[in-house]
Scaffold this motif. Structure first.
Motif, PDB file in Angstrom:
ATOM      1  N   ASN A   1      -3.827   6.928  -2.979  1.00 29.83           N
ATOM      2  CA  ASN A   1      -3.305   8.128  -3.632  1.00 29.83           C
ATOM      3  C   ASN A   1      -3.125   9.305  -2.686  1.00 29.83           C
ATOM      4  O   ASN A   1      -2.633  10.348  -3.099  1.00 29.83           O
ATOM      5  N   LYS A   2      -3.549   9.153  -1.443  1.00 27.11           N
ATOM      6  CA  LYS A   2      -3.449  10.245  -0.480  1.00 27.11           C
ATOM      7  C   LYS A   2      -2.411   9.903   0.584  1.00 27.11           C
ATOM      8  O   LYS A   2      -2.454   8.799   1.161  1.00 27.11           O
ATOM      9  N   PRO A   3      -1.478  10.821   0.890  1.00 28.32           N
ATOM     10  CA  PRO A   3      -0.447  10.530   1.898  1.00 28.32           C
ATOM     11  C   PRO A   3      -1.004  10.156   3.259  1.00 28.32           C
ATOM     12  O   PRO A   3      -0.401   9.357   3.981  1.00 28.32           O
ATOM     13  N   GLU A   4      -2.165  10.719   3.625  1.00 29.20           N
ATOM     14  CA  GLU A   4      -2.723  10.404   4.949  1.00 29.20           C
ATOM     15  C   GLU A   4      -3.236   8.967   5.040  1.00 29.20           C
ATOM     16  O   GLU A   4      -3.533   8.483   6.137  1.00 29.20           O
ATOM     17  N   LEU A   5      -3.316   8.268   3.901  1.00 25.25           N
ATOM     18  CA  LEU A   5      -3.728   6.861   3.901  1.00 25.25           C
ATOM     19  C   LEU A   5      -2.556   5.899   3.800  1.00 25.25           C
ATOM     20  O   LEU A   5      -2.757   4.687   3.881  1.00 25.25           O
ATOM     21  N   TYR A   6      -1.359   6.419   3.630  1.00 32.46           N
ATOM     22  CA  TYR A   6      -0.200   5.544   3.409  1.00 32.46           C
ATOM     23  C   TYR A   6       0.113   4.688   4.629  1.00 32.46           C
ATOM     24  O   TYR A   6       0.085   5.189   5.758  1.00 32.46           O
ATOM     25  N   PRO A   7       0.442   3.413   4.426  1.00 34.75           N
ATOM     26  CA  PRO A   7       1.032   2.608   5.509  1.00 34.75           C
ATOM     27  C   PRO A   7       2.534   2.897   5.601  1.00 34.75           C
ATOM     28  O   PRO A   7       3.091   3.629   4.771  1.00 34.75           O
ATOM     29  N   VAL A   8       3.182   2.301   6.579  1.00 36.50           N
ATOM     30  CA  VAL A   8       4.608   2.548   6.784  1.00 36.50           C
ATOM     31  C   VAL A   8       5.430   2.140   5.571  1.00 36.50           C
ATOM     32  O   VAL A   8       6.364   2.841   5.167  1.00 36.50           O
ATOM     33  N   SER A   9       5.101   0.995   4.969  1.00 41.37           N
ATOM     34  CA  SER A   9       5.876   0.492   3.837  1.00 41.37           C
ATOM     35  C   SER A   9       5.926   1.491   2.693  1.00 41.37           C
ATOM     36  O   SER A   9       6.949   1.611   2.008  1.00 41.37           O
ATOM     37  N   LEU A  10       4.848   2.212   2.464  1.00 41.72           N
ATOM     38  CA  LEU A  10       4.795   3.198   1.384  1.00 41.72           C
ATOM     39  C   LEU A  10       5.335   4.549   1.835  1.00 41.72           C
ATOM     40  O   LEU A  10       5.952   5.273   1.034  1.00 41.72           O
ATOM     41  N   ALA A  11       5.137   4.878   3.108  1.00 46.93           N
ATOM     42  CA  ALA A  11       5.626   6.167   3.613  1.00 46.93           C
ATOM     43  C   ALA A  11       7.149   6.241   3.604  1.00 46.93           C
ATOM     44  O   ALA A  11       7.718   7.327   3.435  1.00 46.93           O
ATOM     45  N   LEU A  12       7.825   5.111   3.779  1.00 40.78           N
ATOM     46  CA  LEU A  12       9.292   5.119   3.780  1.00 40.78           C
ATOM     47  C   LEU A  12       9.853   5.609   2.450  1.00 40.78           C
ATOM     48  O   LEU A  12      10.951   6.165   2.398  1.00 40.78           O
TER      49      LEU A  12
END
Length: 281
Positions: A222-233
């Motif tokens: 639920n936190k952007p700083e934990l996102y992997p690349v697949s979710l950050a895209l």
């Protein structure tokens, strides 16, 4: 006439194969080309692979990321999740496969059948119980729900490694036992070195599946700083403002680099592992 026909057959064959290869690789070429196009030109000239001018700034704006988190953070998260998940999946699957293949115990056939039945379960059937369980553990908004389950064996990898272990002669186990090896000694000194192609194949598939996984990070993180690349895209697409297609395609292109590197370095193991060639004797 027959001689002329023989000369044309290889030409026609390579022409057809080359055409099919171009059709399959075209989306990847389009992705790389679009990452270098101006934002307003990407879909205006959708079928063209040649940009009117090269926009290297797409990579700079894409790498800048969102909300103070650059893609450096997202790539680190992806590598952390993928590497730990791969290590856990391969080690645990190899241990379980060795137990099913070489160790006789009560109910072995029953438990193997139960494991194989889990391959038929749709992911949607298990995701809600898993979410409730991880919520009770207090693991939400962390990497634990994604990484920890990999340390309990993956049925597909277990079956793959089992098929490879069965090609290893049992005589080698007996010889190692005579030399004083325990069951664990046989596993680490005999089985693991001889099943290397299957282990590498499982590691490659595990890395690929974890690297491209979108569903589980979306569910648990639920936190952007934990996102992997697949979710950050996904953050490049905003329904209320202008979408940064150039930056998204640029980062999508970079996300494929580890996949290509791993494939070209270890592609021979993929063939050996799936073919389960093993030892003959």
């Amino acid at each position: 006439m027959a001689h002329t026909s023989k000369r044309w057959k290889p030409f026609v064959y390579h022409l057809l194969v080359g055409g099919l290869a171009l059709v399959m690789i075209y989306p990847i070429l389009w992705l790389f080309a679009s990452s270098l196009k101006p934002n307003d030109e990407i879909f205006a000239t959708a079928y063209s692979l040649i940009p009117s001018r090269i926009e290297w700034k797409n990579y700079a704006t894409g790498w800048a990321g969102f909300a103070g988190n650059s893609f450096d953070t997202f790539f680190k998260n992806s590598f952390f999740i993928a590497i730990l998940s791969t290590i856990g999946a391969v080690i645990s699957s190899a241990l379980v496969a060795y137990g099913f293949s070489r160790i006789r115990f009560f109910g072995r056939g029953f438990w193997f059948a139960c494991m194989m039945m889990t391959l038929m379960l749709p992911r949607d059937v298990t995701i809600i119980p898993q979410y409730i369980m991880f919520s009770k553990f207090g693991w939400l908004s962390s990497f634990k729900p994604i990484i920890v389950p990999q340390f309990f064996g993956i049925p597909f990898f277990i079956f793959l490694i089992m098929q490879f272990i069965r090609t290893v002669p049992v005589d080698l186990d007996e010889a190692a036992k005579i030399d004083g090896c325990s069951k664990y000694g046989i596993f680490f000194r005999v089985i693991l070195p001889l099943t290397l192609p299957a282990l590498v194949t499982a590691a490659i598939f595990s890395f690929y599946w974890t690297w491209e996984d979108f569903y589980h990070p979306l569910l648990y993180l639920n936190k952007p700083e934990l996102y992997p690349v697949s979710l950050a895209l996904k953050l490049f697409l905003d329904g209320e403002s202008l979408n940064n297609w150039g930056g998204m395609f640029a980062m999508s292109s970079l996300s494929l680099v580890p996949v290509f590197i791993i494939f070209f370095l270890f592609q021979r193991y993929i063939v050996e592992g799936i073919a389960t060639s093993g030892l003959k004797g």
